[in-house]
Scaffold this motif. Structure first.
Motif, PDB file in Angstrom:
ATOM      1  N   GLN A  39      24.878   7.880   5.521  1.00 42.56           N
ATOM      2  CA  GLN A  39      24.808   7.957   4.188  1.00 42.56           C
ATOM      3  C   GLN A  39      25.166   6.453   3.631  1.00 42.56           C
ATOM      4  O   GLN A  39      26.286   5.797   3.871  1.00 42.56           O
ATOM      5  N   ALA A  40      24.126   5.676   2.878  1.00 44.88           N
ATOM      6  CA  ALA A  40      24.463   4.239   2.738  1.00 44.88           C
ATOM      7  C   ALA A  40      25.074   4.232   1.238  1.00 44.88           C
ATOM      8  O   ALA A  40      24.601   5.108   0.397  1.00 44.88           O
ATOM      9  N   PRO A  41      25.818   3.094   0.711  1.00 38.81           N
ATOM     10  CA  PRO A  41      26.127   2.949  -0.318  1.00 38.81           C
ATOM     11  C   PRO A  41      25.023   3.233  -1.547  1.00 38.81           C
ATOM     12  O   PRO A  41      23.908   2.514  -1.354  1.00 38.81           O
ATOM     13  N   GLY A  42      25.106   3.973  -2.323  1.00 44.55           N
ATOM     14  CA  GLY A  42      24.364   4.366  -3.603  1.00 44.55           C
ATOM     15  C   GLY A  42      23.091   5.154  -3.019  1.00 44.55           C
ATOM     16  O   GLY A  42      22.193   5.263  -4.169  1.00 44.55           O
ATOM     17  N   LYS A  43      23.203   5.532  -1.982  1.00 42.38           N
ATOM     18  CA  LYS A  43      22.055   6.545  -1.628  1.00 42.38           C
ATOM     19  C   LYS A  43      22.429   7.792  -1.256  1.00 42.38           C
ATOM     20  O   LYS A  43      23.681   8.197  -0.689  1.00 42.38           O
ATOM     21  N   GLU A  44      21.847   8.993  -1.043  1.00 36.15           N
ATOM     22  CA  GLU A  44      21.988  10.122  -0.732  1.00 36.15           C
ATOM     23  C   GLU A  44      22.250  10.101   0.953  1.00 36.15           C
ATOM     24  O   GLU A  44      21.426   9.293   1.473  1.00 36.15           O
ATOM     25  N   ARG A  45      23.003  11.244   1.303  1.00 36.81           N
ATOM     26  CA  ARG A  45      23.153  11.342   2.682  1.00 36.81           C
ATOM     27  C   ARG A  45      21.717  11.792   3.114  1.00 36.81           C
ATOM     28  O   ARG A  45      21.021  12.698   2.563  1.00 36.81           O
ATOM     29  N   GLU A  46      21.378  11.324   4.451  1.00 37.38           N
ATOM     30  CA  GLU A  46      20.226  11.629   4.961  1.00 37.38           C
ATOM     31  C   GLU A  46      20.256  12.159   6.371  1.00 37.38           C
ATOM     32  O   GLU A  46      21.215  11.816   7.283  1.00 37.38           O
ATOM     33  N   PHE A  47      19.330  13.010   6.870  1.00 38.03           N
ATOM     34  CA  PHE A  47      19.481  13.353   8.162  1.00 38.03           C
ATOM     35  C   PHE A  47      19.071  12.428   9.301  1.00 38.03           C
ATOM     36  O   PHE A  47      18.042  11.786   8.963  1.00 38.03           O
ATOM     37  N   VAL A  48      19.630  12.072  10.272  1.00 36.12           N
ATOM     38  CA  VAL A  48      19.347  11.254  11.384  1.00 36.12           C
ATOM     39  C   VAL A  48      18.714  11.956  12.754  1.00 36.12           C
ATOM     40  O   VAL A  48      17.571  11.687  13.124  1.00 36.12           O
TER      41      VAL A  48
END
Length: 119
Positions: A39-48
């Protein structure tokens, strides 16, 4: 209960590498899938990436395919994320997760480790 502790994050230049570790404790035998999210600042958590523990099948987000590798060490109850050719857009907090069953979502999460890639 499964406890997850990530480590290995840090600051690296673009093009560099890092290896994240996720140490699992508790009822680790109940886990079916282990995954990494970010999860980057200001973004939603994403699958890696994810790995199925019964057959070691691996899955990757398109954005990391060919650069990241997920693996596991059963003896140490640890899952790794080898990250190569890092890009500034890989900067995020990285979280380890454990699922008790396949294809139904994750049940346990670690506290996260920060990865910062400078350009």
């Amino acid at each position: 209960q499964v406890q997850l502790v990530e480590s290995g994050g840090g600051l690296v230049q673009a093009g560099g590498s890092l290896r994240l570790s996720c140490a699992a404790s508790g009822r680790t035998y109940t886990s079916a899938v282990m995954g990494w999210f970010r999860q980057a600042p200001g973004k939603e958590r994403e699958f890696v990436a994810a790995i199925r523990l019964r057959n070691s099948y691996t899955y990757y987000a398109d954005s990391v395919k060919g650069r990241f590798t997920i693996s596991r060490d059963n003896a140490k109850n640890t899952v790794f994320l080898q990250m190569n050719t890092l890009l500034p857009e890989d900067t995020a907090a990285y979280y380890c997760a454990a699922a008790l069953a396949e294809d139904v979502g994750y049940d346990y999460w670690g506290q996260g480790t920060q990865v910062t890639v400078s350009s």
